[in-house]
Scaffold this active site. Structure first.
Site, PDB file in Angstrom:
ATOM      1  N   GLY A 162      -9.409  -3.541  -4.701  1.00 32.50           N
ATOM      2  CA  GLY A 162      -9.221  -2.251  -4.039  1.00 32.50           C
ATOM      3  C   GLY A 162      -8.536  -2.411  -2.702  1.00 32.50           C
ATOM      4  O   GLY A 162      -8.518  -3.498  -2.111  1.00 32.50           O
ATOM      5  N   GLY A 206      -7.995  -0.096   0.984  1.00 34.65           N
ATOM      6  CA  GLY A 206      -8.230   1.100   1.782  1.00 34.65           C
ATOM      7  C   GLY A 206      -7.339   1.094   3.012  1.00 34.65           C
ATOM      8  O   GLY A 206      -6.409   0.302   3.129  1.00 34.65           O
ATOM      9  N   GLY A 207      -7.642   1.991   3.949  1.00 33.14           N
ATOM     10  CA  GLY A 207      -6.843   2.082   5.157  1.00 33.14           C
ATOM     11  C   GLY A 207      -7.041   0.918   6.102  1.00 33.14           C
ATOM     12  O   GLY A 207      -6.200   0.657   6.965  1.00 33.14           O
ATOM     13  N   ASP A 260     -20.839   6.005   6.377  1.00 30.60           N
ATOM     14  CA  ASP A 260     -19.638   6.196   5.559  1.00 30.60           C
ATOM     15  C   ASP A 260     -20.011   6.217   4.075  1.00 30.60           C
ATOM     16  O   ASP A 260     -19.324   5.639   3.246  1.00 30.60           O
ATOM     17  CB  ASP A 260     -18.612   5.091   5.846  1.00 30.60           C
ATOM     18  CG  ASP A 260     -17.211   5.424   5.306  1.00 30.60           C
ATOM     19  OD1 ASP A 260     -16.933   6.627   5.089  1.00 30.60           O
ATOM     20  OD2 ASP A 260     -16.416   4.492   5.093  1.00 30.60           O
TER      21      ASP A 260
END
Length: 325
Positions: free
Chosen positions: A18, A20-21, A133
């Protein structure tokens, strides 16, 4: 990006899991041939002290917690060109994939997953950790139906110092599960995780969310000013007691939510016996704060927009300074 077969500090890369940012996550073998997860910060953030502290904190939290729903953080590695985390590998799809394919979930399955989540979150809180989160992307559903909570990079560890501008990155993630106080730039606490828990349970049982918008700003504004759509409007088969518990957990005012994940769990487990007269039935009361005037809505919208612009300017400034460092 690392390729399959490459080695990093004696770890053999299998492939990208994966991205993400702020990080990339790879599946890999450790020197003993055991499957692990390697988590690298985005290359643009290398050398940034806040990123370094975030990764150190994530390991400290992962080594502090010992719960079947929380994968172990094995070590913090510092290679010649990067830093990365080594974490326990967990098999299974993300809850995001699970919801996309199966929601609305049957009540018994949804409540089972909710019970597991609440138990794990309550354990975290009892050990001084707030995740901050929580979202389906950060939760894995194992082959045995057990859940696993990932990504403690935004978590608060009781007694630790604040990492500069870390909260800002949250606003550039998925805003659907962010509590109003987070959107306003506050640190958040136990009740912030309860809000996200309520949102996740809402989505599992209905297949949708109470707030929707064309963009992140519109969704954030809904969290601050909107009235959540009752779950039973989407899925009439949801019991009234379950709906009452969900709506209490996502109230706008943190003081009106459940004060702990265990209190949320207790009511959800006993939804059929709840005294619903103790829960507000007026949707405006559920939202917290009564009916907003047009002027109040405009003022809040403008404040969210200005805050978003300031946030974007801050990120651009930090990136500029890092680039010219």
């Amino acid at each position: 990006m690392l390729k399959a077969g490459e080695r990093v500090c004696d770890y053999k890369i299998i492939g990208l899991l994966g991205q993400g940012g702020f990080s990339q996550i790879y599946k890999a073998y450790d020197p003993d041939g055991t499957l692990v997860i390697l988590k690298f910060p985005d290359v643009s953030l290398l050398g940034d002290q806040a990123t370094y502290e975030r990764f150190r904190r994530e390991v400290a939290i992962g080594q502090k917690l010992d719960h079947p729903a929380i994968p172990r953080a094995i070590s913090f590695m510092e290679g010649p060109d990067s830093v990365f985390l080594v974490m326990e590998y967990v098999e299974g799809p993300s809850l995001r994939t699970y919801i996309s394919e199966k929601a609305p979930l049957p009540l018994s399955e949804g409540l089972s997953l909710a019970d597991q989540l609440a138990d794990a979150i309550d354990y975290m809180h009892s050990h001084g950790v707030c995740h901050r989160d929580l979202k389906p992307e950060n939760i894995i559903v194992g082959p045995d139906g057990r859940i696993h909570i990932l990504d403690f990079g935004s978590a608060l560890l009781e007694g630790s110092r604040r990492v500069t501008w870390r909260w800002a990155s949250n606003a550039f993630g998925t805003p659907d599960y962010m509590a109003p106080e987070q959107i306003q730039g506050k640190r958040g606490d136990v009740r912030t995780d309860v809000y996200a828990l309520g949102m996740i349970v809402y989505e599992m049982l209905t297949g949708t969310l109470p707030f929707e918008g064309d963009n992140a700003l519109a969704v954030m504004n809904q969290h601050l000013t909107g009235v959540p759509v009752s779950p039973r409007r989407h899925e009439p088969s949801i019991p009234a007691g379950v709906e009452a518990v969900i709506l209490k957990s996502i109230r706008r005012d943190p003081d009106e939510r459940y004060r702990s994940a265990s209190a949320f769990r207790k009511d959800l487990d006993n939804y059929a016996d709840l005294d619903l007269s103790q829960f507000p039935s007026d949707p405006e009361a559920i939202a917290g704060g009564g009916v907003l005037t047009t002027r109040q809505i405009w003022v809040r919208t403008i404040l969210v927009f200005v805050g978003f612009l300031l946030l974007a300017a801050l990120i651009i400034l930090v990136a500029y300074l890092m680039h010219h460092h």
